[in-house]
Design a protein around this motif. Sequence first.
Motif, PDB file in Angstrom:
ATOM      1  N   LYS A  77       0.951  -1.023   0.187  1.00  0.00           N
ATOM      2  CA  LYS A  77       0.063   0.039  -0.093  1.00  0.00           C
ATOM      3  C   LYS A  77       0.868   1.343   0.177  1.00  0.00           C
ATOM      4  O   LYS A  77       2.061   1.111   0.123  1.00  0.00           O
ATOM      5  CB  LYS A  77      -1.012   0.152   1.255  1.00  0.00           C
ATOM      6  CG  LYS A  77      -1.957  -1.252   0.960  1.00  0.00           C
ATOM      7  CD  LYS A  77      -2.923  -1.163   2.287  1.00  0.00           C
ATOM      8  CE  LYS A  77      -3.589  -2.382   2.252  1.00  0.00           C
ATOM      9  NZ  LYS A  77      -4.925  -2.328   3.181  1.00  0.00           N
ATOM     10  N   ARG A  78       0.115   2.270  -0.478  1.00  0.00           N
ATOM     11  CA  ARG A  78       1.262   3.568  -0.623  1.00  0.00           C
ATOM     12  C   ARG A  78       1.365   4.206   0.697  1.00  0.00           C
ATOM     13  O   ARG A  78       0.723   4.000   1.689  1.00  0.00           O
ATOM     14  CB  ARG A  78      -0.034   4.640  -1.452  1.00  0.00           C
ATOM     15  CG  ARG A  78       0.740   5.950  -1.601  1.00  0.00           C
ATOM     16  CD  ARG A  78      -0.097   6.770  -2.480  1.00  0.00           C
ATOM     17  NE  ARG A  78      -0.822   6.152  -3.697  1.00  0.00           N
ATOM     18  CZ  ARG A  78      -0.208   6.039  -4.729  1.00  0.00           C
ATOM     19  NH1 ARG A  78       0.958   6.154  -4.979  1.00  0.00           N
ATOM     20  NH2 ARG A  78      -1.024   5.245  -5.594  1.00  0.00           N
TER      21      ARG A  78
ATOM     22  N   ASP B 289      -4.938   3.850  -7.620  1.00  0.00           N
ATOM     23  CA  ASP B 289      -4.634   2.626  -6.899  1.00  0.00           C
ATOM     24  C   ASP B 289      -5.085   1.438  -7.794  1.00  0.00           C
ATOM     25  O   ASP B 289      -5.623   1.648  -8.754  1.00  0.00           O
ATOM     26  CB  ASP B 289      -5.551   2.627  -5.530  1.00  0.00           C
ATOM     27  CG  ASP B 289      -4.983   3.749  -4.802  1.00  0.00           C
ATOM     28  OD1 ASP B 289      -3.923   3.914  -4.574  1.00  0.00           O
ATOM     29  OD2 ASP B 289      -5.781   4.004  -3.743  1.00  0.00           O
TER      30      ASP B 289
ATOM     31  N   ASP C 272      -8.475  -1.159  -1.025  1.00  0.00           N
ATOM     32  CA  ASP C 272      -8.016   0.350  -1.353  1.00  0.00           C
ATOM     33  C   ASP C 272      -6.542   0.542  -0.908  1.00  0.00           C
ATOM     34  O   ASP C 272      -5.786  -0.090  -0.030  1.00  0.00           O
ATOM     35  CB  ASP C 272      -8.877   1.068  -0.269  1.00  0.00           C
ATOM     36  CG  ASP C 272     -10.364   1.013  -0.778  1.00  0.00           C
ATOM     37  OD1 ASP C 272     -10.733   0.534  -2.098  1.00  0.00           O
ATOM     38  OD2 ASP C 272     -10.935   1.372   0.021  1.00  0.00           O
ATOM     39  N   ASN C 273      -6.038   1.362  -1.788  1.00  0.00           N
ATOM     40  CA  ASN C 273      -4.530   2.032  -1.533  1.00  0.00           C
ATOM     41  C   ASN C 273      -3.668   1.164  -1.836  1.00  0.00           C
ATOM     42  O   ASN C 273      -2.424   1.230  -1.559  1.00  0.00           O
ATOM     43  CB  ASN C 273      -4.445   2.608  -0.010  1.00  0.00           C
ATOM     44  CG  ASN C 273      -5.652   3.282   0.440  1.00  0.00           C
ATOM     45  OD1 ASN C 273      -5.923   4.362  -0.316  1.00  0.00           O
ATOM     46  ND2 ASN C 273      -5.910   3.401   1.633  1.00  0.00           N
TER      47      ASN C 273
ATOM     48  N   ASN D 288      -0.849   0.219  -4.423  1.00  0.00           N
ATOM     49  CA  ASN D 288      -0.345   0.909  -5.449  1.00  0.00           C
ATOM     50  C   ASN D 288       0.753   0.008  -6.227  1.00  0.00           C
ATOM     51  O   ASN D 288       1.610   0.552  -7.225  1.00  0.00           O
ATOM     52  CB  ASN D 288       0.178   2.544  -4.974  1.00  0.00           C
ATOM     53  CG  ASN D 288       1.210   2.394  -4.376  1.00  0.00           C
ATOM     54  OD1 ASN D 288       1.549   1.580  -3.459  1.00  0.00           O
ATOM     55  ND2 ASN D 288       2.397   3.371  -4.964  1.00  0.00           N
TER      56      ASN D 288
END
Length: 196
Positions: A45-46, A94, A131-132, A134
Amino acid sequence: MKKIIFILAAAALLATACTSESSIEEIEQTENNYSNLSYTMEASKRSASRGTLDEFPCVLKPLIAGQHIDAGVVSFDIDGDEIIISYETNEDWDISAVHFSISACDNLSFPSTGSGNPKIGRFEYASEHEDNVNEISYYFNAEELGDQFCIAAHAVVENENGDQETAWAEGEDFGGRSWAMYATIDLSGCRATPVR
């Protein structure tokens, strides 16, 4: 005389059938030469400090979303005995899902429709993400994959507004009615001794 002609015809038909089966087996083996590759996957994740690539991989292909948006990159590199295929998005995007298929370039065997569009749901490698996410990396044994191959690298990317887009690693047109692409990858210049 009729019996001899019948026997000769039956023998010719049998010989043709055996040859056809052999040819079909060879074609199926060629088409599936990458379908049994073992791999591992890592998704990240970012973080607040990230957002750009720190190193330059051997081969880098733009990840194009919605036909014209620069959403990130798909990179290809070698680390020891592994070939690493990585998707990484820009700060605004994403990754929701990844699908890719690998084929020998001299005999493309991507799952596709009769009209030439890719069947993304039939690609050999796929993953979905929260989610998130990347960056996603897939690690393949370099001897199994080899230095030269073609890849249809697809992703579903989502921006901060929740808008989703289809994205492809930039390359050659699939030839169907969609804008899908596949890329030719040659990693032979990335190491001192190429893998065969």
